[in-house]
Design a protein around this motif. Structure first.
Motif, PDB file in Angstrom:
ATOM      1  N   ASP A  22       0.843  -1.199   0.000  1.00  0.00           N
ATOM      2  CA  ASP A  22       0.000   0.000   0.000  1.00  0.00           C
ATOM      3  C   ASP A  22       0.875   1.245   0.000  1.00  0.00           C
ATOM      4  OD1 ASP A  22      -2.030  -1.770   0.141  1.00  0.00           O
ATOM      5  OD2 ASP A  22      -2.683  -1.250   2.163  1.00  0.00           O
ATOM      6  N   ARG A  23       0.343   2.321  -0.540  1.00  0.00           N
ATOM      7  CA  ARG A  23       1.100   3.573  -0.634  1.00  0.00           C
ATOM      8  C   ARG A  23       0.259   4.728  -0.117  1.00  0.00           C
ATOM      9  NH1 ARG A  23       5.922   3.519  -3.038  1.00  0.00           N
ATOM     10  NH2 ARG A  23       6.488   1.545  -3.913  1.00  0.00           N
ATOM     11  N   ARG A  24       0.953   5.800   0.302  1.00  0.00           N
ATOM     12  CA  ARG A  24       0.287   7.001   0.799  1.00  0.00           C
ATOM     13  C   ARG A  24       0.856   8.217   0.104  1.00  0.00           C
ATOM     14  NH1 ARG A  24      -2.703   3.927   2.180  1.00  0.00           N
ATOM     15  NH2 ARG A  24      -3.716   3.588   4.150  1.00  0.00           N
ATOM     16  N   ASN A  25       0.004   9.196  -0.150  1.00  0.00           N
ATOM     17  CA  ASN A  25       0.415  10.435  -0.776  1.00  0.00           C
ATOM     18  C   ASN A  25       1.185  11.261   0.256  1.00  0.00           C
ATOM     19  OD1 ASN A  25       0.711  12.799  -2.125  1.00  0.00           O
ATOM     20  ND2 ASN A  25      -1.465  13.162  -2.464  1.00  0.00           N
ATOM     21  N   ALA A  26       2.462  11.500   0.004  1.00  0.00           N
ATOM     22  CA  ALA A  26       3.300  12.232   0.945  1.00  0.00           C
ATOM     23  C   ALA A  26       3.779  13.551   0.360  1.00  0.00           C
ATOM     24  CB  ALA A  26       4.509  11.373   1.333  1.00  0.00           C
ATOM     25  N   TYR A  27       3.158  13.990  -0.720  1.00  0.00           N
ATOM     26  CA  TYR A  27       3.615  15.197  -1.397  1.00  0.00           C
ATOM     27  C   TYR A  27       3.289  16.442  -0.590  1.00  0.00           C
ATOM     28  CZ  TYR A  27       4.451  18.565  -5.072  1.00  0.00           C
ATOM     29  OH  TYR A  27       4.933  19.616  -5.796  1.00  0.00           O
ATOM     30  N   GLY A  28       2.241  16.397   0.206  1.00  0.00           N
ATOM     31  CA  GLY A  28       1.884  17.542   1.016  1.00  0.00           C
ATOM     32  C   GLY A  28       0.651  18.260   0.509  1.00  0.00           C
ATOM     33  N   GLU A  29       0.121  17.831  -0.604  1.00  0.00           N
ATOM     34  CA  GLU A  29      -1.102  18.402  -1.139  1.00  0.00           C
ATOM     35  C   GLU A  29      -2.273  17.513  -0.751  1.00  0.00           C
ATOM     36  OE1 GLU A  29      -0.836  18.582  -5.359  1.00  0.00           O
ATOM     37  OE2 GLU A  29      -0.154  20.651  -5.343  1.00  0.00           O
ATOM     38  N   LYS A  32      -6.833  14.440  -3.273  1.00  0.00           N
ATOM     39  CA  LYS A  32      -7.870  14.537  -4.307  1.00  0.00           C
ATOM     40  C   LYS A  32      -7.478  15.538  -5.398  1.00  0.00           C
ATOM     41  CE  LYS A  32     -10.373  11.974  -1.603  1.00  0.00           C
ATOM     42  NZ  LYS A  32      -9.560  11.727  -0.450  1.00  0.00           N
ATOM     43  N   SER A  33      -6.662  16.541  -5.039  1.00  0.00           N
ATOM     44  CA  SER A  33      -6.284  17.560  -6.017  1.00  0.00           C
ATOM     45  C   SER A  33      -5.348  16.995  -7.076  1.00  0.00           C
ATOM     46  CB  SER A  33      -5.619  18.743  -5.326  1.00  0.00           C
ATOM     47  OG  SER A  33      -4.342  18.387  -4.836  1.00  0.00           O
ATOM     48  N   SER A  34      -4.760  15.850  -6.810  1.00  0.00           N
ATOM     49  CA  SER A  34      -3.847  15.248  -7.779  1.00  0.00           C
ATOM     50  C   SER A  34      -4.558  14.910  -9.080  1.00  0.00           C
ATOM     51  CB  SER A  34      -3.227  13.978  -7.208  1.00  0.00           C
ATOM     52  OG  SER A  34      -2.434  14.295  -6.094  1.00  0.00           O
ATOM     53  N   ARG A  35      -5.854  14.622  -9.012  1.00  0.00           N
ATOM     54  CA  ARG A  35      -6.589  14.294 -10.232  1.00  0.00           C
ATOM     55  C   ARG A  35      -6.483  15.413 -11.254  1.00  0.00           C
ATOM     56  NH1 ARG A  35     -11.587  13.029  -6.791  1.00  0.00           N
ATOM     57  NH2 ARG A  35     -10.986  11.068  -5.868  1.00  0.00           N
ATOM     58  N   TRP A  87       5.802  11.435  -9.609  1.00  0.00           N
ATOM     59  CA  TRP A  87       6.496  10.669  -8.570  1.00  0.00           C
ATOM     60  C   TRP A  87       5.503   9.730  -7.927  1.00  0.00           C
ATOM     61  CZ3 TRP A  87      11.329  12.311  -5.991  1.00  0.00           C
ATOM     62  CH2 TRP A  87      12.033  13.227  -6.747  1.00  0.00           C
ATOM     63  N   ARG A  88       5.974   8.526  -7.624  1.00  0.00           N
ATOM     64  CA  ARG A  88       5.067   7.591  -6.967  1.00  0.00           C
ATOM     65  C   ARG A  88       4.931   7.944  -5.493  1.00  0.00           C
ATOM     66  NH1 ARG A  88       8.252   1.927  -6.993  1.00  0.00           N
ATOM     67  NH2 ARG A  88      10.004   2.926  -7.951  1.00  0.00           N
ATOM     68  N   LEU A  92       3.424   2.608   2.569  1.00  0.00           N
ATOM     69  CA  LEU A  92       2.700   2.827   3.818  1.00  0.00           C
ATOM     70  C   LEU A  92       3.618   2.659   5.024  1.00  0.00           C
ATOM     71  CD1 LEU A  92       0.081   3.290   5.346  1.00  0.00           C
ATOM     72  CD2 LEU A  92      -0.398   0.854   5.146  1.00  0.00           C
ATOM     73  N   TRP A  93       4.537   1.715   4.971  1.00  0.00           N
ATOM     74  CA  TRP A  93       5.421   1.459   6.109  1.00  0.00           C
ATOM     75  C   TRP A  93       6.266   2.694   6.426  1.00  0.00           C
ATOM     76  CZ3 TRP A  93       5.653  -0.946  10.278  1.00  0.00           C
ATOM     77  CH2 TRP A  93       6.826  -1.128  10.978  1.00  0.00           C
ATOM     78  N   ASN A  94       6.810   3.366   5.405  1.00  0.00           N
ATOM     79  CA  ASN A  94       7.583   4.590   5.634  1.00  0.00           C
ATOM     80  C   ASN A  94       6.701   5.682   6.232  1.00  0.00           C
ATOM     81  OD1 ASN A  94       9.721   3.303   4.503  1.00  0.00           O
ATOM     82  ND2 ASN A  94       9.739   4.485   2.619  1.00  0.00           N
ATOM     83  N   HIS A  95       5.482   5.773   5.733  1.00  0.00           N
ATOM     84  CA  HIS A  95       4.549   6.792   6.213  1.00  0.00           C
ATOM     85  C   HIS A  95       4.238   6.574   7.700  1.00  0.00           C
ATOM     86  CE1 HIS A  95       1.501   9.852   5.594  1.00  0.00           C
ATOM     87  NE2 HIS A  95       0.637   9.085   6.248  1.00  0.00           N
TER      88      HIS A  95
END
Length: 115
Positions: A22-29, A32-35, A87-88, A92-95
């Protein structure tokens, strides 16, 4: 085609797989705005490159002249085209580790303040 038996996993194995895949959005935005922003970020460099080429090629309008043709071609090739890459998201583990470390840091900072 060979038959693959269904593998039964323990809850611990399922959790371990979840943390790894699993992955998590860590960009800071807002995620949903990524769409909209991904499409916008893909469009912008292409638009800029097309505009640059149009401006440079306008100098070559009119009579064909070898000197002008070479100058325009060298000017077009002198600038690297703009690009954008997606960027991917982070695993989840890092998050989770980052959140736990931040929480521990805040708790330690709070203990010194109240003592």
């Amino acid at each position: 085609m060979t038959f693959m038996p269904k593998v039964r996993r323990s809850p611990q194995d399922k959790k371990r797989l979840s943390y790894a895949k699993d992955r998590r959005n860590a960009y800071g935005e807002n995620d949903k705005s990524s769409r909209k922003n991904i499409a916008k970020n893909k469009r912008a460099p292409h638009r800029s490159n097309r505009r640059w080429e149009t401006v440079v090629l306008e100098a070559a309008e009119g009579q064909v002249d070898a000197g002008v043709e070479e100058a325009v071609e060298s000017r077009l090739l002198s600038r690297r085209p703009k690009t954008w890459r997606k960027w991917r998201d982070e695993p989840l583990w890092n998050h989770v580790q980052d959140n736990l470390a931040r929480r521990a840091k805040l708790e330690n900072a709070g203990e010194g303040f109240l003592s």
